[in-house]
Design a protein around this motif. Structure first.
Motif, PDB file in Angstrom:
ATOM      1  N   ALA A  36       0.794  -0.999   0.243  1.00 50.83           N
ATOM      2  CA  ALA A  36      -0.347   0.302   0.261  1.00 50.83           C
ATOM      3  C   ALA A  36       1.271   1.023   0.009  1.00 50.83           C
ATOM      4  CB  ALA A  36      -0.562   0.112   1.250  1.00 50.83           C
ATOM      5  N   ASP A  37      -0.158   2.658  -1.052  1.00 53.97           N
ATOM      6  CA  ASP A  37       0.975   3.979  -0.227  1.00 53.97           C
ATOM      7  C   ASP A  37       0.524   4.316   0.915  1.00 53.97           C
ATOM      8  OD1 ASP A  37       1.981   3.377  -3.094  1.00 53.97           O
ATOM      9  OD2 ASP A  37       0.463   4.226  -4.160  1.00 53.97           O
ATOM     10  N   LEU A  38       0.901   5.313   1.249  1.00 52.48           N
ATOM     11  CA  LEU A  38       1.365   5.359   2.451  1.00 52.48           C
ATOM     12  C   LEU A  38       0.569   7.171   2.443  1.00 52.48           C
ATOM     13  CD1 LEU A  38       3.260   3.611   5.100  1.00 52.48           C
ATOM     14  CD2 LEU A  38       1.093   2.721   4.377  1.00 52.48           C
ATOM     15  N   VAL A  39      -0.281   7.758   3.529  1.00 53.97           N
ATOM     16  CA  VAL A  39      -0.198   8.915   4.426  1.00 53.97           C
ATOM     17  C   VAL A  39      -0.079   8.847   5.465  1.00 53.97           C
ATOM     18  CG1 VAL A  39      -1.613  11.175   4.828  1.00 53.97           C
ATOM     19  CG2 VAL A  39      -1.388   9.940   2.201  1.00 53.97           C
ATOM     20  N   LEU A  40       1.643   9.442   6.233  1.00 53.64           N
ATOM     21  CA  LEU A  40       1.175   9.378   7.630  1.00 53.64           C
ATOM     22  C   LEU A  40       1.445  11.084   8.215  1.00 53.64           C
ATOM     23  CD1 LEU A  40       5.473   8.174   7.134  1.00 53.64           C
ATOM     24  CD2 LEU A  40       3.092   6.736   7.958  1.00 53.64           C
ATOM     25  N   ASN A  41       0.333  10.678   9.408  1.00 53.48           N
ATOM     26  CA  ASN A  41       0.310  11.695   9.167  1.00 53.48           C
ATOM     27  C   ASN A  41       0.403  12.261  11.700  1.00 53.48           C
ATOM     28  OD1 ASN A  41      -2.801  12.383  11.851  1.00 53.48           O
ATOM     29  ND2 ASN A  41      -2.358  13.854  10.876  1.00 53.48           N
ATOM     30  N   SER A  42       0.901  13.153  12.229  1.00 54.01           N
ATOM     31  CA  SER A  42       0.515  13.945  13.605  1.00 54.01           C
ATOM     32  C   SER A  42       0.686  14.364  13.252  1.00 54.01           C
ATOM     33  CB  SER A  42       2.176  13.270  14.174  1.00 54.01           C
ATOM     34  OG  SER A  42       1.877  13.560  15.543  1.00 54.01           O
ATOM     35  N   PHE A  43       0.280  15.873  14.884  1.00 54.24           N
ATOM     36  CA  PHE A  43       0.192  17.443  14.692  1.00 54.24           C
ATOM     37  C   PHE A  43       1.293  18.035  14.612  1.00 54.24           C
ATOM     38  CE2 PHE A  43       0.670  15.596  18.638  1.00 54.24           C
ATOM     39  CZ  PHE A  43       1.927  16.192  19.182  1.00 54.24           C
ATOM     40  N   THR A  44       2.181  17.088  14.077  1.00 48.18           N
ATOM     41  CA  THR A  44       3.382  17.901  14.048  1.00 48.18           C
ATOM     42  C   THR A  44       4.310  18.250  12.901  1.00 48.18           C
ATOM     43  OG1 THR A  44       4.744  16.056  14.679  1.00 48.18           O
ATOM     44  CG2 THR A  44       4.882  17.652  16.235  1.00 48.18           C
ATOM     45  N   ASP A  45       5.216  19.640  12.193  1.00 43.45           N
ATOM     46  CA  ASP A  45       5.314  19.175  10.988  1.00 43.45           C
ATOM     47  C   ASP A  45       7.571  19.078  10.870  1.00 43.45           C
ATOM     48  OD1 ASP A  45       5.433  19.343   8.066  1.00 43.45           O
ATOM     49  OD2 ASP A  45       4.901  21.251   8.022  1.00 43.45           O
ATOM     50  N   ALA A  46       7.727  18.495  11.425  1.00 43.61           N
ATOM     51  CA  ALA A  46       9.430  18.719  12.081  1.00 43.61           C
ATOM     52  C   ALA A  46       9.996  17.487  10.400  1.00 43.61           C
ATOM     53  CB  ALA A  46       9.053  17.674  13.226  1.00 43.61           C
ATOM     54  N   PRO A  47      10.562  17.950  10.062  1.00 42.65           N
ATOM     55  CA  PRO A  47      11.872  18.146   9.694  1.00 42.65           C
ATOM     56  C   PRO A  47      12.313  16.262   9.617  1.00 42.65           C
ATOM     57  CG  PRO A  47      13.432  19.367  10.107  1.00 42.65           C
ATOM     58  CD  PRO A  47      11.702  19.565  11.378  1.00 42.65           C
ATOM     59  N   GLU A  48      11.756  15.820  10.968  1.00 39.77           N
ATOM     60  CA  GLU A  48      11.522  14.338  10.860  1.00 39.77           C
ATOM     61  C   GLU A  48      10.891  13.480  10.470  1.00 39.77           C
ATOM     62  OE1 GLU A  48      11.829  16.495  14.712  1.00 39.77           O
ATOM     63  OE2 GLU A  48      13.171  16.742  13.498  1.00 39.77           O
ATOM     64  N   ASP A  49       9.548  14.379  10.559  1.00 40.66           N
ATOM     65  CA  ASP A  49       8.045  13.557   9.833  1.00 40.66           C
ATOM     66  C   ASP A  49       8.786  13.236   8.829  1.00 40.66           C
ATOM     67  OD1 ASP A  49       6.372  14.031  12.315  1.00 40.66           O
ATOM     68  OD2 ASP A  49       6.024  15.957  12.192  1.00 40.66           O
ATOM     69  N   HIS A  50       8.842  13.630   7.925  1.00 41.63           N
ATOM     70  CA  HIS A  50       9.281  13.786   6.454  1.00 41.63           C
ATOM     71  C   HIS A  50      10.029  13.208   6.388  1.00 41.63           C
ATOM     72  CE1 HIS A  50       5.818  16.894   5.623  1.00 41.63           C
ATOM     73  NE2 HIS A  50       7.171  17.653   6.965  1.00 41.63           N
ATOM     74  N   ALA A  51      11.294  13.509   6.920  1.00 38.02           N
ATOM     75  CA  ALA A  51      12.174  12.098   7.155  1.00 38.02           C
ATOM     76  C   ALA A  51      11.919  10.919   6.779  1.00 38.02           C
ATOM     77  CB  ALA A  51      13.417  12.239   7.319  1.00 38.02           C
ATOM     78  N   LEU A  52      10.968  10.177   7.716  1.00 43.62           N
ATOM     79  CA  LEU A  52      10.312   8.919   8.297  1.00 43.62           C
ATOM     80  C   LEU A  52       9.716   8.776   6.820  1.00 43.62           C
ATOM     81  CD1 LEU A  52       9.689   7.372  10.671  1.00 43.62           C
ATOM     82  CD2 LEU A  52       7.755   8.183  11.058  1.00 43.62           C
ATOM     83  N   ALA A  53       8.602   9.453   6.498  1.00 40.46           N
ATOM     84  CA  ALA A  53       8.148   9.599   5.491  1.00 40.46           C
ATOM     85  C   ALA A  53       9.280   8.887   4.061  1.00 40.46           C
ATOM     86  CB  ALA A  53       7.140   9.933   4.800  1.00 40.46           C
ATOM     87  N   GLU A  54      10.400   9.866   4.178  1.00 39.54           N
ATOM     88  CA  GLU A  54      10.975   8.942   2.913  1.00 39.54           C
ATOM     89  C   GLU A  54      11.848   8.030   3.493  1.00 39.54           C
ATOM     90  OE1 GLU A  54      14.433  11.858   2.056  1.00 39.54           O
ATOM     91  OE2 GLU A  54      12.234  13.652   1.957  1.00 39.54           O
ATOM     92  N   SER A  55      12.181   7.481   4.710  1.00 39.30           N
ATOM     93  CA  SER A  55      12.776   6.306   5.198  1.00 39.30           C
ATOM     94  C   SER A  55      11.999   4.772   4.371  1.00 39.30           C
ATOM     95  CB  SER A  55      13.081   6.103   6.303  1.00 39.30           C
ATOM     96  OG  SER A  55      12.413   5.626   6.941  1.00 39.30           O
ATOM     97  N   LEU A  56      10.626   5.286   5.052  1.00 40.84           N
ATOM     98  CA  LEU A  56       9.765   4.510   4.661  1.00 40.84           C
ATOM     99  C   LEU A  56       9.701   4.354   3.317  1.00 40.84           C
ATOM    100  CD1 LEU A  56       8.420   4.635   7.674  1.00 40.84           C
ATOM    101  CD2 LEU A  56       6.222   3.109   7.139  1.00 40.84           C
ATOM    102  N   ALA A  57       9.523   4.685   2.181  1.00 43.42           N
ATOM    103  CA  ALA A  57       9.257   4.510   0.854  1.00 43.42           C
ATOM    104  C   ALA A  57      10.222   3.938   0.582  1.00 43.42           C
ATOM    105  CB  ALA A  57       8.762   5.972   0.588  1.00 43.42           C
ATOM    106  N   ALA A  58      11.247   4.155   1.149  1.00 44.19           N
ATOM    107  CA  ALA A  58      12.966   3.563   0.502  1.00 44.19           C
ATOM    108  C   ALA A  58      12.711   2.533   0.966  1.00 44.19           C
ATOM    109  CB  ALA A  58      13.606   4.391   0.882  1.00 44.19           C
ATOM    110  N   GLU A  59      12.603   1.973   2.549  1.00 44.91           N
ATOM    111  CA  GLU A  59      11.859   0.649   2.584  1.00 44.91           C
ATOM    112  C   GLU A  59      11.435  -0.367   2.040  1.00 44.91           C
ATOM    113  OE1 GLU A  59      11.776   0.679   6.860  1.00 44.91           O
ATOM    114  OE2 GLU A  59      11.946  -1.768   7.270  1.00 44.91           O
TER     115      GLU A  59
END
Ligand code: NAD
Length: 260
Positions: free
Chosen positions: A33-56
């Motif tokens: 499945a393609d994903l949309v991740l979410n939380s109330f924060t908008d930190a660089p780590e949140d976007h880095a997490l999305a990139e790492s899941l996509a790569a994995e």
């Protein structure tokens, strides 16, 4: 068995930058499945997490900030996602206190994040699922959606509420290729549980080890924490063809807690 069968589907997982939500996101992505991740924060780590899941996992992953305590932001999350074949209503918080001392603003926040958010996201997601001709709504309730513990009034009320919402959503979609179920975890050692340990130590006058053994796992006959991977595997099962006729019910992953 479930390799990549969710290819082409989009899963939106609320509250997925940590804990159970992140565990479920990993397993849904492992199933394609393609994903949309979410939380109330908008930190660089949140976007880095999305990139790492996509790569994995070799899938598309976006991170969309939205505060699940606000109805309009819950709705905007699904609108921004654009597609939502699988909706996992997972965002949640906890507060532990006897009812007379329970802060009213904590009550309001728990009801908003743990219960009302699922109403708002589901309201916008169902038309998208109908348009796509397939959908899965998975609500992350709790053993506390089926039974109670003292000092958790708001949490137990919200989790019982989300089990009710699960049943109504299932009835309203029963004739369609859409299902709605609730996963009811027992204790899983994630940040939400870590944060309860100091309060429970104070309330019960116990050491950390004793809170884990006597207050938490005491309720779980297996004597073990459940894991985020087990929650993810259960969510993947609910998306599989074997689960097509499973709707409007709860699946406990609680080491036997609710059998007591
Ligand atoms: P966690 O604290 O690790 O995760 C909670 C997630 O919700 C985080 O990603 C957090 O950022 C997000 N969140 C909190 N407030 C938010 C808000 N206002 N807007 C958007 N996101 C928000 O805890 P967890 O254990 O992974 O909990 C996830 C779900 O599982 C919750 O609904 C919780 O009630 C449920 N649950 C957990 C356990 C357990 O033992 N850990 C047991 C039963 C049910």
């Amino acid at each position: 068995m479930f390799q990549k069968f969710l290819g082409g589907k989009t899963a939106v997982v609320t509250g997925s930058n940590s804990g159970i939500g992140l565990g479920i996101a990993h397993e849904l992505a492992r199933a394609g499945a393609d994903l949309v991740l979410n939380s109330f924060t908008d930190a660089p780590e949140d976007h880095a997490l999305a990139e790492s899941l996509a790569a994995e996992h070799g899938v598309k992953v976006r991170y969309i900030q939205a505060d699940m305590s606000k109805g309009a932001e819950c709705r905007a999350l699904i609108e921004k996602a654009g597609a939502c074949d699988i909706l996992v209503n997972n965002a949640g918080i906890q507060h532990v206190a006897p009812i007379p001392d329970f802060p009213a603003e904590k009550w309001d926040a728990i009801i908003a994040i743990n219960l009302s958010s699922a109403f708002h996201t589901t309201a916008v997601a169902l038309p998208l699922m109908r348009e796509a001709g397939w959908g899965r709504v998975i609500n992350i309730a709790s053993a506390h959606g089926l039974t109670a513990s003292e000092y958790k009034s708001a949490y137990v009320a919200a989790k019982h509420g989300i089990v009710g919402l699960t049943k109504v959503t299932a009835l309203e979609t029963a004739k369609e290729p859409i299902t709605c179920n609730a996963i009811c975890p027992g204790y899983v050692l994630t940040p939400i549980v870590e944060k309860q340990i100091p309060d429970q130590m104070k309330t019960h006058n116990l050491s950390r080890e004793d809170v884990i053994a006597k207050v938490m796992l005491h309720r779980q006959p297996s004597g073990q924490f459940a894991t985020v991977e087990q929650m993810g595997g259960t969510a993947v099962f609910l998306c599989s063809p074997a689960a097509e006729q499973i709707t409007g019910t709860t699946i406990s992953v609680d080491g036997g807690w609710t059998a007591l």
